[in-house]
Design a protein around this motif. Structure first.
Motif, PDB file in Angstrom:
ATOM      1  N   LYS A  17       0.830  -1.210   0.000  1.00 43.25           N
ATOM      2  CA  LYS A  17       0.000   0.000   0.000  1.00 43.25           C
ATOM      3  C   LYS A  17       0.862   1.256   0.000  1.00 43.25           C
ATOM      4  O   LYS A  17       0.551   2.237  -0.684  1.00 43.25           O
ATOM      5  CB  LYS A  17      -0.932  -0.004   1.212  1.00 43.25           C
ATOM      6  CG  LYS A  17      -2.021  -1.043   1.119  1.00 43.25           C
ATOM      7  CD  LYS A  17      -2.881  -1.047   2.364  1.00 43.25           C
ATOM      8  CE  LYS A  17      -3.926  -2.143   2.326  1.00 43.25           C
ATOM      9  NZ  LYS A  17      -4.730  -2.165   3.543  1.00 43.25           N
ATOM     10  N   GLN A  18       1.959   1.232   0.771  1.00 42.20           N
ATOM     11  CA  GLN A  18       2.853   2.391   0.816  1.00 42.20           C
ATOM     12  C   GLN A  18       3.516   2.603  -0.538  1.00 42.20           C
ATOM     13  O   GLN A  18       3.685   3.733  -0.984  1.00 42.20           O
ATOM     14  CB  GLN A  18       3.916   2.201   1.907  1.00 42.20           C
ATOM     15  CG  GLN A  18       4.811   3.404   2.095  1.00 42.20           C
ATOM     16  CD  GLN A  18       4.052   4.638   2.544  1.00 42.20           C
ATOM     17  OE1 GLN A  18       3.142   4.557   3.335  1.00 42.20           O
ATOM     18  NE2 GLN A  18       4.436   5.781   2.029  1.00 42.20           N
ATOM     19  N   ALA A  19       3.881   1.520  -1.221  1.00 39.71           N
ATOM     20  CA  ALA A  19       4.496   1.635  -2.540  1.00 39.71           C
ATOM     21  C   ALA A  19       3.522   2.252  -3.540  1.00 39.71           C
ATOM     22  O   ALA A  19       3.903   3.074  -4.377  1.00 39.71           O
ATOM     23  CB  ALA A  19       4.959   0.262  -3.014  1.00 39.71           C
ATOM     24  N   ILE A  20       2.250   1.882  -3.445  1.00 42.33           N
ATOM     25  CA  ILE A  20       1.237   2.458  -4.339  1.00 42.33           C
ATOM     26  C   ILE A  20       1.080   3.945  -4.051  1.00 42.33           C
ATOM     27  O   ILE A  20       1.014   4.771  -4.965  1.00 42.33           O
ATOM     28  CB  ILE A  20      -0.103   1.706  -4.183  1.00 42.33           C
ATOM     29  CG1 ILE A  20       0.038   0.295  -4.741  1.00 42.33           C
ATOM     30  CG2 ILE A  20      -1.237   2.452  -4.876  1.00 42.33           C
ATOM     31  CD1 ILE A  20      -1.149  -0.597  -4.461  1.00 42.33           C
ATOM     32  N   ARG A  21       1.040   4.323  -2.757  1.00 34.30           N
ATOM     33  CA  ARG A  21       0.921   5.746  -2.405  1.00 34.30           C
ATOM     34  C   ARG A  21       2.122   6.537  -2.912  1.00 34.30           C
ATOM     35  O   ARG A  21       1.976   7.653  -3.404  1.00 34.30           O
ATOM     36  CB  ARG A  21       0.796   5.902  -0.892  1.00 34.30           C
ATOM     37  CG  ARG A  21      -0.603   5.668  -0.391  1.00 34.30           C
ATOM     38  CD  ARG A  21      -0.706   5.970   1.097  1.00 34.30           C
ATOM     39  NE  ARG A  21      -1.171   4.749   1.745  1.00 34.30           N
ATOM     40  CZ  ARG A  21      -0.583   4.097   2.714  1.00 34.30           C
ATOM     41  NH1 ARG A  21       0.530   4.544   3.237  1.00 34.30           N
ATOM     42  NH2 ARG A  21      -1.082   2.995   3.196  1.00 34.30           N
ATOM     43  N   ASP A  22       3.308   5.966  -2.787  1.00 36.65           N
ATOM     44  CA  ASP A  22       4.509   6.658  -3.251  1.00 36.65           C
ATOM     45  C   ASP A  22       4.504   6.816  -4.762  1.00 36.65           C
ATOM     46  O   ASP A  22       4.957   7.834  -5.292  1.00 36.65           O
ATOM     47  CB  ASP A  22       5.764   5.902  -2.809  1.00 36.65           C
ATOM     48  CG  ASP A  22       5.966   5.949  -1.303  1.00 36.65           C
ATOM     49  OD1 ASP A  22       5.373   6.843  -0.646  1.00 36.65           O
ATOM     50  OD2 ASP A  22       6.701   5.092  -0.779  1.00 36.65           O
ATOM     51  N   ALA A  23       4.010   5.822  -5.479  1.00 36.29           N
ATOM     52  CA  ALA A  23       3.991   5.877  -6.939  1.00 36.29           C
ATOM     53  C   ALA A  23       2.987   6.909  -7.443  1.00 36.29           C
ATOM     54  O   ALA A  23       3.195   7.533  -8.488  1.00 36.29           O
ATOM     55  CB  ALA A  23       3.658   4.502  -7.505  1.00 36.29           C
ATOM     56  N   GLN A  24       1.898   7.110  -6.716  1.00 36.49           N
ATOM     57  CA  GLN A  24       0.871   8.061  -7.159  1.00 36.49           C
ATOM     58  C   GLN A  24       1.311   9.498  -6.967  1.00 36.49           C
ATOM     59  O   GLN A  24       0.890  10.383  -7.700  1.00 36.49           O
ATOM     60  CB  GLN A  24      -0.428   7.819  -6.404  1.00 36.49           C
ATOM     61  CG  GLN A  24      -1.128   6.542  -6.813  1.00 36.49           C
ATOM     62  CD  GLN A  24      -2.372   6.272  -6.000  1.00 36.49           C
ATOM     63  OE1 GLN A  24      -2.561   6.849  -4.932  1.00 36.49           O
ATOM     64  NE2 GLN A  24      -3.212   5.382  -6.484  1.00 36.49           N
ATOM     65  N   GLY A  25       2.135   9.776  -5.989  1.00 33.77           N
ATOM     66  CA  GLY A  25       2.599  11.134  -5.743  1.00 33.77           C
ATOM     67  C   GLY A  25       1.561  11.956  -4.997  1.00 33.77           C
ATOM     68  O   GLY A  25       0.533  11.458  -4.552  1.00 33.77           O
ATOM     69  N   VAL A  26       1.834  13.238  -4.880  1.00 35.16           N
ATOM     70  CA  VAL A  26       0.968  14.151  -4.138  1.00 35.16           C
ATOM     71  C   VAL A  26      -0.130  14.655  -5.066  1.00 35.16           C
ATOM     72  O   VAL A  26       0.129  15.063  -6.187  1.00 35.16           O
ATOM     73  CB  VAL A  26       1.791  15.338  -3.590  1.00 35.16           C
ATOM     74  CG1 VAL A  26       0.901  16.304  -2.843  1.00 35.16           C
ATOM     75  CG2 VAL A  26       2.905  14.828  -2.699  1.00 35.16           C
ATOM     76  N   LYS A  27      -1.349  14.621  -4.570  1.00 35.17           N
ATOM     77  CA  LYS A  27      -2.464  15.125  -5.367  1.00 35.17           C
ATOM     78  C   LYS A  27      -2.444  16.653  -5.363  1.00 35.17           C
ATOM     79  O   LYS A  27      -2.204  17.271  -4.327  1.00 35.17           O
ATOM     80  CB  LYS A  27      -3.794  14.647  -4.786  1.00 35.17           C
ATOM     81  CG  LYS A  27      -4.036  13.173  -4.933  1.00 35.17           C
ATOM     82  CD  LYS A  27      -5.421  12.818  -4.411  1.00 35.17           C
ATOM     83  CE  LYS A  27      -5.685  11.344  -4.565  1.00 35.17           C
ATOM     84  NZ  LYS A  27      -7.017  10.983  -4.050  1.00 35.17           N
ATOM     85  N   PRO A  28      -2.715  17.282  -6.506  1.00 35.06           N
ATOM     86  CA  PRO A  28      -2.779  18.746  -6.526  1.00 35.06           C
ATOM     87  C   PRO A  28      -4.030  19.237  -5.814  1.00 35.06           C
ATOM     88  O   PRO A  28      -5.024  18.523  -5.706  1.00 35.06           O
ATOM     89  CB  PRO A  28      -2.827  19.080  -8.016  1.00 35.06           C
ATOM     90  CG  PRO A  28      -3.390  17.863  -8.657  1.00 35.06           C
ATOM     91  CD  PRO A  28      -2.936  16.692  -7.819  1.00 35.06           C
ATOM     92  N   ARG A  29      -3.953  20.462  -5.321  1.00 34.23           N
ATOM     93  CA  ARG A  29      -5.117  21.038  -4.660  1.00 34.23           C
ATOM     94  C   ARG A  29      -6.172  21.378  -5.690  1.00 34.23           C
ATOM     95  O   ARG A  29      -5.872  21.790  -6.803  1.00 34.23           O
ATOM     96  CB  ARG A  29      -4.704  22.299  -3.909  1.00 34.23           C
ATOM     97  CG  ARG A  29      -3.808  22.003  -2.723  1.00 34.23           C
ATOM     98  CD  ARG A  29      -3.410  23.276  -2.056  1.00 34.23           C
ATOM     99  NE  ARG A  29      -4.576  23.935  -1.516  1.00 34.23           N
ATOM    100  CZ  ARG A  29      -4.760  24.187  -0.230  1.00 34.23           C
ATOM    101  NH1 ARG A  29      -3.851  23.844   0.627  1.00 34.23           N
ATOM    102  NH2 ARG A  29      -5.842  24.792   0.174  1.00 34.23           N
TER     103      ARG A  29
END
Length: 55
Positions: A17-29
């Motif tokens: 799950k952490q790897a998936i979050r890291d791959a997606q990056g930060v969502k823009p506002r």
């Protein structure tokens, strides 16, 4: 399945799950949400100023 195997599986799932979050990056506002929050704040200020004004 033994009880000893469950924490290892949970750790592996958490790493995935952490790897998936890291791959997606930060969502823009979202500018629409930011604008709505800003308008809500301005509306609250107007309400406060109107209610504290003498009649």
């Amino acid at each position: 399945m033994s009880k000893a195997a469950k924490p290892a599986k949970a750790d592996k799932q958490e790493q995935g799950k952490q790897a998936i979050r890291d791959a997606q990056g930060v969502k823009p506002r979202n500018p629409v949400v930011d604008f709505m929050v800003f308008i809500g704040g301005v509306g609250s200020l107007i309400y406060v100023f109107n209610t504290i004004a003498p009649n």
